[in-house]
Motif scaffolding. Structure first.
Motif, PDB file in Angstrom:
ATOM      1  N   TYR A   1      48.204  38.517  38.451  1.00 36.80           N
ATOM      2  CA  TYR A   1      47.992  39.885  37.962  1.00 36.80           C
ATOM      3  C   TYR A   1      49.087  40.794  38.517  1.00 36.80           C
TER       4      TYR A   1
ATOM      5  N   GLY B   1      34.538  33.557  32.604  1.00 36.81           N
ATOM      6  CA  GLY B   1      35.893  33.840  33.093  1.00 36.81           C
ATOM      7  C   GLY B   1      36.839  34.086  31.925  1.00 36.81           C
ATOM      8  N   LEU B   2      38.041  34.603  32.235  1.00 33.20           N
ATOM      9  CA  LEU B   2      39.063  34.914  31.224  1.00 33.20           C
ATOM     10  C   LEU B   2      39.623  33.605  30.674  1.00 33.20           C
TER      11      LEU B   2
ATOM     12  N   LYS C   1      46.456  30.108  33.473  1.00 37.51           N
ATOM     13  CA  LYS C   1      45.553  30.856  34.360  1.00 37.51           C
ATOM     14  C   LYS C   1      45.730  30.467  35.819  1.00 37.51           C
TER      15      LYS C   1
ATOM     16  N   ASN D   1      28.982  42.714  37.426  1.00 37.52           N
ATOM     17  CA  ASN D   1      28.701  41.565  36.577  1.00 37.52           C
ATOM     18  C   ASN D   1      27.930  42.029  35.347  1.00 37.52           C
TER      19      ASN D   1
ATOM     20  N   ARG E   1      47.881  35.285  30.926  1.00 38.04           N
ATOM     21  CA  ARG E   1      46.903  34.644  31.831  1.00 38.04           C
ATOM     22  C   ARG E   1      46.219  33.499  31.116  1.00 38.04           C
TER      23      ARG E   1
ATOM     24  N   ARG F   1      27.689  31.872  45.018  1.00 34.94           N
ATOM     25  CA  ARG F   1      28.229  33.200  44.720  1.00 34.94           C
ATOM     26  C   ARG F   1      27.241  34.255  45.210  1.00 34.94           C
ATOM     27  N   HIS F   2      27.696  35.480  45.291  1.00 32.10           N
ATOM     28  CA  HIS F   2      26.800  36.599  45.618  1.00 32.10           C
ATOM     29  C   HIS F   2      25.761  36.718  44.501  1.00 32.10           C
TER      30      HIS F   2
ATOM     31  N   GLN G   1      33.398  33.983  42.346  1.00 30.72           N
ATOM     32  CA  GLN G   1      33.678  32.976  41.314  1.00 30.72           C
ATOM     33  C   GLN G   1      35.027  32.307  41.521  1.00 30.72           C
TER      34      GLN G   1
ATOM     35  N   ARG H   1      29.029  42.969  47.759  1.00 29.48           N
ATOM     36  CA  ARG H   1      28.099  42.127  46.997  1.00 29.48           C
ATOM     37  C   ARG H   1      27.780  40.816  47.726  1.00 29.48           C
TER      38      ARG H   1
HETATM   39  O1  LIG Z   1      39.347  34.134  37.166  1.00 34.20           O
HETATM   40  P1  LIG Z   1      38.219  34.641  36.340  1.00 34.20           P
HETATM   41  O2  LIG Z   1      37.660  33.621  35.399  1.00 34.20           O
HETATM   42  O3  LIG Z   1      38.534  35.952  35.697  1.00 34.20           O
HETATM   43  O4  LIG Z   1      37.024  34.918  37.384  1.00 34.20           O
HETATM   44  C1  LIG Z   1      37.292  35.821  38.454  1.00 34.20           C
HETATM   45  C2  LIG Z   1      36.411  37.015  38.197  1.00 34.20           C
HETATM   46  O5  LIG Z   1      35.060  36.635  38.413  1.00 34.20           O
HETATM   47  C3  LIG Z   1      34.356  37.747  38.963  1.00 34.20           C
HETATM   48  C4  LIG Z   1      33.200  38.075  38.064  1.00 34.20           C
HETATM   49  O6  LIG Z   1      33.726  38.357  36.794  1.00 34.20           O
HETATM   50  O7  LIG Z   1      33.991  37.392  40.261  1.00 34.20           O
HETATM   51  P2  LIG Z   1      32.648  37.728  41.124  1.00 34.20           P
HETATM   52  O8  LIG Z   1      31.709  38.514  40.288  1.00 34.20           O
HETATM   53  O9  LIG Z   1      32.080  36.386  41.477  1.00 34.20           O
HETATM   54  O10 LIG Z   1      33.110  38.457  42.312  1.00 34.20           O
HETATM   55  C5  LIG Z   1      35.368  38.907  39.034  1.00 34.20           C
HETATM   56  O11 LIG Z   1      35.134  39.779  40.092  1.00 34.20           O
HETATM   57  C6  LIG Z   1      36.645  38.116  39.192  1.00 34.20           C
HETATM   58  O12 LIG Z   1      37.823  38.860  38.870  1.00 34.20           O
END
Ligand SMILES: O=P(O)(O)OC[C@H]1O[C@@](CO)(OP(=O)(O)O)[C@@H](O)[C@@H]1O
Length: 723
Positions: free
Chosen positions: A635, A722-723, A630, A535, A626, A528-529, A668, A580
């Motif tokens: 969205y 994550g959600l 998921k 974040n 979601r 990842r970045h 992610q 990023r």
């Molecule tokens: O599907 P979930 O678990 O929400 O993860 C995706 C989320 O992770 C994130 C970080 O919360 O990604 P990232 O920072 O790696 O770009 C969000 O930008 C992205 O919406």
């Protein structure tokens, strides 16, 4: 690297052995071998490996370069009685004078007179170092106590602990800094697993209780009662959309294809509304719908609307002599099709044979004039085909039927069984490269359960070669039906692909995938970045810059990439178009960088820039929807994970096609999808795979399949859940 002016190069060797049981059993791993440095095969002079962590031992040493390869083996010594040695099974390991040679064969030790077997994961890396590099590293170490910055040399710290051993010309204790960052890999595991063992277990044999594989039983249970492909689950889902009553047949006909669960507030299409994306399909056909999106789902609909019933189901029948890479190709194809959302299963007839007839058939069993053997082999082939057709009746879409299927009679039997039930395409693998064949034969004898009890490796190789001659006598190349011939493609040096009577979306995708695959080993680094400002704030999506910690990670990543890929002539750095990832890649020098829009993070649509708490408070139905699904949830004005998988398919094809290492710096959700492909994870798991910040996941693609290694360069200050 040739020796310069009479000064010979040094062969740097870094060896790692891993097993949680070693410490428990009070066994100390050693290495001994042909060169005096390694004790000239005298176990008393074997080199001890040093313990690096609870389950990891390693040894780095420099060997004056030699004309002949360095042959060696691992051995274990009882801690309290070092005279007791246990030498590993299998052939000697051999290291030439190439750089970066990586040998991964698992070390197998028989304990307690063979009653117990200990397996250790092995990683061996080599590097030809010029004496100048070595001297400069030593000097840097002595003067500045800093890891060397000598271009191209390992970032080594030279440990003068084993002074005595410096006498026979090698500076012992060279330690690879990169190894200090290694962290355990999750259950993907990195041991070499025999691909056929991962295939479907015979439900037919299961019913007779002769195979104890719960997975298949679970699988059967899963297909008939769970998942969203079963009619009852689907009807229940639709009850919600029709005001609580079970949909009538007419309403069922109005069921829609669009797999995005999406916002429950959106008007669900009822029988009056009809839009392009909501084809009317009866619920029965619905079962065949892949859990995929976009191109795959649309193609599946098109095929269903126009193709005959058997076109909805596809069987790829492998054809080829033993040791032609059939099972490896079948496993790769299964992984790709599953990842795209096609219900795909890999049936290996050899596994059926072993379960029904045991694992110690000699070559005679495979003679063409051995009536009993031929009948037994056709019987298990028919059993496997019956199982596959039953599975297709329950919703399976693509069956990969893996066996030699080397005669027309056998292939006609399969075509007859499949008539009217599924389309058959033969996939024939042909290999004329003697070196590739020799390697495959030795790999097969090493890994196949057929030779698990064979203590004499060379005898096993002879037996397998004898089996091969019997197959060659009766082999009839494919000339009938729809077929794809892969000729000398696995060696990675060109080869050719011949196709005949191939049509339809899925067969076309399969041909395209096979054209781009090869077996040339190379690492793919996923990360990842660095931590972003969003974040830190817990905000999703967006296009924020890096935090302090994220900037530090970008510098560490650059140093890591420089060391890990220093001996690679060509490698490339892939990022998304979001800053990023671009900022994270910035400090890396010396490699081309490519921005892919396909690598952009999942589009959160109307929720972009929000925190999960804000979504939960302001859009509770979105949050709940979601959470419930998921994978398919999309969205509003955004994407689902299935959408992300679809747009990543060209990235996967390009990663398969690349022969040089690639560093992918992404996000992610995107990395969850990419990792799931390499790890062959079920789609349902994709949205919750752990992809921590500041960690590099190294995927080693090669002959023995896919292995993984993880390096954690620093902690994530604000891990994003994550959600
Ligand atoms: O599907 P979930 O678990 O929400 O993860 C995706 C989320 O992770 C994130 C970080 O919360 O990604 P990232 O920072 O790696 O770009 C969000 O930008 C992205 O919406």
């Amino acid at each position: 690297m040739a020796s310069s002016g009479g000064i010979s190069n040094q062969l740097f060797i870094s060896v790692q052995l891993e097993s949680p049981r070693l410490a428990e059993l009070d066994l100390d791993p050693h290495l001994f071998g042909s060169h005096p440095v390694a004790g000239s095969w005298d176990p008393c002079k074997a080199l001890p490996l040093e313990r690096a962590s609870a389950a990891v031992w390693n040894l780095s040493c420099v060997v004056p370069s030699q004309r002949e390869p360095l042959d060696f083996k691992f051995l274990l010594k009882q801690r309290d009685d070092s005279s007791q040695c246990i030498v590993e099974e299998g052939p000697n390991r051999s290291l030439g004078c190439q750089s970066n040679e990586v040998e991964m064969r698992t070390a197998v030790f028989k304990l307690d007179e063979g009653k117990d077997v200990l397996e250790c994961k092995v990683q061996v890396e080599t590097e030809m170092l010029s004496p100048f590099d070595l001297a400069a590293s030593w000097k840097a170490q002595q003067e500045y106590l800093q890891p060397s910055r000598v271009r191209g040399a390992h970032d080594v710290t030279i440990n003068t602990g084993l002074e005595g051993s410096a006498k026979n010309g090698f500076a012992s204790g060279l330690e690879l800094d990169l190894e200090k960052y290694v962290v355990p890999t999750p259950n993907m595991g990195s041991g070499v697993v025999y691909a056929a063992n991962l295939t479907e277990n015979p439900r037919s044999l299961l019913q007779t209780g002769s195979s104890s594989n719960n997975d298949t039983a679970k699988d059967i249970v899963y297909n008939s009662t769970k998942g969203d492909s079963s009619p009852n689950h689907y009807v229940n889902t639709m009850k919600g959309a029709t005001g609580g009553h079970a949909p009538s047949l007419e309403e069922q006909r109005a069921m829609f294809v669009d797999r995005g669960v999406g916002s429950p507030n959106f008007a669900r299409p009822t029988k009056q509304t009809f839009s392009v994306s909501n084809f009317k399909l009866d619920s029965e056909a619905k079962q065949d719908m892949p859990a995929a999106e976009g191109a795959v789902a649309a193609a599946a609909v098109a095929d269903q609307m126009y193709g005959p019933k058997e076109d909805r189901k596809l069987t790829i029948v492998l054809v080829g002599l033993p040791a032609r890479g059939k099972t490896f190709t079948a496993a790769k194809l299964t992984r790709y099709l599953r990842w795209l959302g096609h219900e795909t299963k890999h049936f290996n007839v050899g596994k059926y044979r072993r379960l029904k007839h045991g694992t110690n058939q000699t070559a005679d069993f495979f003679r063409g004039d051995n009536r009993e053997g031929v009948e037994a082999r056709n019987e298990v082939a028919a059993l496997a085909m019956e199982d596959m057709l039953s599975w297709m009746q329950e919703g399976g879409q693509v069956g990969i039927f893996d066996a030699t299927n080397s005669t027309r009679i056998r292939r006609n039997m399969l075509m007859k069984m499949a008539e009217g039930k599924c389309k058959i395409i033969f996939l024939e693998t042909i290999c004329n490269d003697k070196d590739v064949l020799e390697r495959n034969i030795r790999l097969k004898v090493q890994q196949s359960p057929d030779y698990a009890e064979q203590t004499d490796f060379e005898a096993g190789v002879q037996d397998f070669k004898e089996r091969l001659t019997y197959y060659e006598k009766v082999y009839e190349p494919v000339e009938e039906g729809s077929y794809i011939k892969m000729i000398d493609m696995v060696s990675g040096k060109g080869g050719q692909l011949q196709i005949n009577d191939i049509s339809g979306y899925l067969p076309g995708r399969i041909v395209f995938f096979l054209v781009n695959c090869h077996l040339t080993p190379r690492p793919i680094l996923l990360t990842r970045h660095g931590e972003s400002m969003d974040n830190v704030r817990g905000r999703i999506g967006g296009d924020s810059s890096l935090s302090e910690a994220g900037q530090l990670y970008s510098r560490k990543l650059a140093s890591f990439v420089e060391k890990r890929l220093k001996s690679e002539r060509t490698a490339s750095i892939w990022t998304s178009t979001l800053q990023r990832t671009i900022l994270t890649a910035h400090p890396i020098i010396g490699f081309p960088k490519i921005q892919w829009r396909a690598l952009d993070e999942i589009n959160a649509g109307v929720c972009d820039g929000m925190t999960y708490d804000e979504i939960k408070k302001s859009k509770p139905e979105e949050y709940e929807s979601r959470k419930k699904d998921k994978l398919r949830y999309r969205y509003p004005r955004g994407e689902s994970y299935l959408d992300v998988i679809q747009r990543l398919e060209p990235v996967i094809i390009e990663l398969e096609r690349q022969r040089a290492p690639v560093v992918v710096i992404a996000h992610q959700a995107v990395l969850r999808a990419l990792y799931a492909y390499f790890a062959d994870k079920p789609l349902e798991e994709v949205p919750n795979i752990e992809i921590p910040l500041h960690t590099i996941i190294e995927i080693q693609m090669g002959v023995a399949g896919v292995q993984e290694k993880r390096y954690k360069l620093m902690d994530a200050v604000h891990p994003t859940a994550g959600l």
